[in-house]
Design a protein around this motif. Structure first.
Motif, PDB file in Angstrom:
ATOM      1  N   VAL A  65       0.836  -1.200   0.000  1.00 48.50           N
ATOM      2  CA  VAL A  65       0.000   0.000   0.000  1.00 48.50           C
ATOM      3  C   VAL A  65       0.868   1.247   0.000  1.00 48.50           C
ATOM      4  N   ALA A  66       1.948   1.246   0.778  1.00 50.42           N
ATOM      5  CA  ALA A  66       2.844   2.404   0.816  1.00 50.42           C
ATOM      6  C   ALA A  66       3.455   2.677  -0.553  1.00 50.42           C
ATOM      7  N   ALA A  67       3.895   1.621  -1.230  1.00 51.73           N
ATOM      8  CA  ALA A  67       4.477   1.802  -2.563  1.00 51.73           C
ATOM      9  C   ALA A  67       3.439   2.383  -3.522  1.00 51.73           C
ATOM     10  N   LEU A  68       2.213   1.910  -3.440  1.00 51.57           N
ATOM     11  CA  LEU A  68       1.168   2.423  -4.320  1.00 51.57           C
ATOM     12  C   LEU A  68       0.832   3.872  -3.998  1.00 51.57           C
ATOM     13  N   LEU A  69       0.812   4.228  -2.722  1.00 48.14           N
ATOM     14  CA  LEU A  69       0.567   5.617  -2.345  1.00 48.14           C
ATOM     15  C   LEU A  69       1.674   6.533  -2.860  1.00 48.14           C
ATOM     16  N   ALA A  70       2.904   6.020  -2.855  1.00 47.36           N
ATOM     17  CA  ALA A  70       4.042   6.816  -3.314  1.00 47.36           C
ATOM     18  C   ALA A  70       4.183   6.821  -4.826  1.00 47.36           C
ATOM     19  N   GLY A  71       3.380   6.020  -5.533  1.00 54.04           N
ATOM     20  CA  GLY A  71       3.518   5.932  -6.983  1.00 54.04           C
ATOM     21  C   GLY A  71       4.747   5.175  -7.423  1.00 54.04           C
ATOM     22  N   VAL A  72       5.207   4.232  -6.589  1.00 56.30           N
ATOM     23  CA  VAL A  72       6.414   3.449  -6.866  1.00 56.30           C
ATOM     24  C   VAL A  72       6.004   2.006  -7.141  1.00 56.30           C
ATOM     25  N   PRO A  73       6.380   1.419  -8.277  1.00 57.37           N
ATOM     26  CA  PRO A  73       6.016   0.030  -8.556  1.00 57.37           C
ATOM     27  C   PRO A  73       6.593  -0.916  -7.509  1.00 57.37           C
ATOM     28  N   ALA A  74       5.751  -1.843  -7.044  1.00 52.56           N
ATOM     29  CA  ALA A  74       6.170  -2.847  -6.070  1.00 52.56           C
ATOM     30  C   ALA A  74       6.372  -4.181  -6.772  1.00 52.56           C
ATOM     31  N   VAL A  75       7.430  -4.896  -6.378  1.00 47.82           N
ATOM     32  CA  VAL A  75       7.753  -6.212  -6.931  1.00 47.82           C
ATOM     33  C   VAL A  75       7.615  -7.233  -5.808  1.00 47.82           C
ATOM     34  N   PRO A  76       6.475  -7.926  -5.700  1.00 49.22           N
ATOM     35  CA  PRO A  76       6.330  -8.924  -4.634  1.00 49.22           C
ATOM     36  C   PRO A  76       7.258 -10.112  -4.882  1.00 49.22           C
ATOM     37  N   LEU A  77       7.992 -10.514  -3.859  1.00 50.24           N
ATOM     38  CA  LEU A  77       8.921 -11.630  -3.959  1.00 50.24           C
ATOM     39  C   LEU A  77       8.344 -12.847  -3.252  1.00 50.24           C
ATOM     40  N   ASN A  78       8.356 -13.968  -3.942  1.00 52.41           N
ATOM     41  CA  ASN A  78       7.906 -15.229  -3.363  1.00 52.41           C
ATOM     42  C   ASN A  78       8.939 -15.699  -2.345  1.00 52.41           C
TER      43      ASN A  78
END
Length: 487
Positions: A65-78
């Motif tokens: 959520v923080a990355a989305l609020l900041a407009g920064v793409p998030a890369v979820p790692l398994n």
């Protein structure tokens, strides 16, 4: 905030003390989530990309959520990735930092990245969101079954469109409380299961680890919706006869949803008999988010994934590229999809992106690689993957999925997978891989072949049956057919 693209999370713009998220011992209201995510978003501003160590905790939700609020793409790692696969994902996505819980132990490939610990409190207010609907929200990596994992670029437009289409189809509102125990590195668990409730302004309760006891507790304690994969629903179906609390909790749920693979008809029937509730199946994938769904309140449709969601177009295409217009429930074609739910492309893979679309990425049809038939009422029934589940035998095109469902209707079969193998006479012969319900007394080959021929058609019967202790599966319960031993 631009009026052209409202925020992804309206409830964080004017947060209240309503419950937002619970995972294990950690609970956050919308006010608390806004403070924690807002404080972290301020630290992420200006980053190109950030990786998120996607363990099933509240901190993972805060990080995304923080990355989305900041407009920064998030890369979820398994977190279950091997070191080679993890190194590939990091090298391909080149994140500026990794977000993780303070107590998370990270593997060696992450040593070179700056680490930012995610806290569940903070003084910050939500940061301004990026307003460009085509800006990347998430980079989700494929499972890599046909080569190195590819980074799927999911825009804010795609995330919003898919979640809003599901909200319309399922009457999903802020009053719903979603329960699930899905992994948070995948679109099912993360986008639908975490971002979906937060976009609606409702609550999500993540089990941390799936269990029938957890489902009974959370659904019985106010949960209205349950998301799961077929493996989970199979275990629930097994537990229901001896667990009246679970049966009552599931009976009281407004919506039971299964996805990521086909739910066997036998499990549909067992759950309906024990709870009076039907499981709704939907169909999606990383590149498309959600495409179709069975509609709640309509007639039960076990074995199908329903009709296209609002705004989504679906067509079936022959091998020669011709579009199938009929709805005979028999003719198999590849599923192609078009709509605002589609991904923007593969990271660093322009050739793969171009090959994935019929007509090009700009307005073209995405080739899913899934094979399906269309029933007379317009519903879609998936029969398998083009690469592994389309069997050409004796002049027929046969989908492995319908044979697997037929095998699972036999009382002596616990699990089943179907593949094709070269045959000098038929082209391909049908091979069934079976986990027997009683390993000491498995059903005979001929018994299973006759069973399938009686339910379907003689040319769909398996010519060979191979017994296994278990089928190889991935983290979401999908059978990995390429890992089946070859006879």
């Amino acid at each position: 905030m631009s009026a052209l693209f409202p925020p992804l999370f309206p409830a964080l713009a004017a947060p209240t003390d309503r419950p937002a998220l619970r995972c294990g011992p950690d609970s956050l209201s919308y006010e608390e989530l806004a403070r924690a995510a807002g404080a972290l978003a301020a630290r992420l501003a200006g980053s190109r990309r950030v990786a998120v160590w996607a363990v099933p905790t509240a901190r993972t939700a805060v990080a995304v959520v923080a990355a989305l609020l900041a407009g920064v793409p998030a890369v979820p790692l398994n977190p279950r990735s091997g070191e080679r696969e993890l190194a590939h994902v990091l090298g391909d996505s080149a994140p500026d930092a990794v977000l993780a819980g303070p107590g998370d132990a990270l593997p060696a490939p992450l040593d070179a990245l700056p680490r930012i610990d995610v806290e569940l409190d903070g003084p910050g207010a939500p940061a301004p969101e990026a307003v460009d609907p085509e800006s990347t929200a998430l980079v989700v990596y494929t499972s890599g079954t046909t080569g190195p994992p590819k980074g799927v670029l999911l825009s804010r437009r795609a995330v919003a469109a898919s979640l809003d289409a599901l909200a319309e189809a399922w009457a999903w509102t802020a009053d719903d409380v979603l329960v699930h125990g899905l992994p948070l590195f995948h679109v099912h668990g993360l986008v639908l299961g975490i971002l979906g409730p937060l976009r609606r302004g409702g609550e999500v309760r993540h089990l941390g680890a799936f269990s029938a006891e957890g489902v009974a507790r959370e659904l019985g304690g106010g949960g209205t919706m349950l998301f799961g994969v077929p493996t989970m629903y199979h275990r629930l179906a097994d537990a229901l006869p001896d667990d009246p609390a679970l049966a009552g909790a599931m009976a009281g749920a407004r919506l039971l949803v299964s996805g990521s693979a086909a739910l066997p008809v036998h499990d549909h029937e067992r759950i309906a008999a024990a709870t009076g509730r039907t499981v709704v199946e939907r169909y999606g994938m990383s590149e498309t988010l959600m495409n179709t769904s069975v509609r709640p309140g309509g007639p039960p449709r076990p074995g199908t994934v329903g009709t296209p969601l609002p705004g989504v177009e679906v067509r079936l295409v022959e091998e020669d590229g011709s579009v199938l217009d009929g709805s005979d429930g028999e003719t198999v074609g590849e599923v192609q999809v078009r709509g605002p739910n589609l991904f923007s492309g593969y990271l660093n893979r322009p050739e793969a992106t171009a090959e994935a679309f019929d007509g090009g990425p700009a307005g073209g049809w995405f080739r899913t690689g899934d094979m399906a038939v269309r029933e007379s009422d317009g519903t879609i029934r998936l029969v398998g993957r083009k690469a592994t589940d389309l069997i050409k035998s004796g002049g027929y095109k046969i989908g492995a999925g319908e044979i697997e469902n037929a095998l699972l209707d036999h009382p002596g079969v616990r699990e089943a997978a179907v593949t094709g193998e070269p045959d000098p006479d038929l082209g391909e012969r049908i091979v069934a891989w079976v986990v027997p319900a009683d390993p000491s007394d498995p059903p005979a080959d001929g018994e299973l072949a006759d069973h399938v021929a009686r339910l379907l058609a003689p040319h769909k019967r398996p010519r060979t049956v191979r017994l296994l202790d278990a089928l190889p599966r991935n983290d979401l319960g999908k059978v990995l057919k390429k890992r089946l031993p070859r006879g």
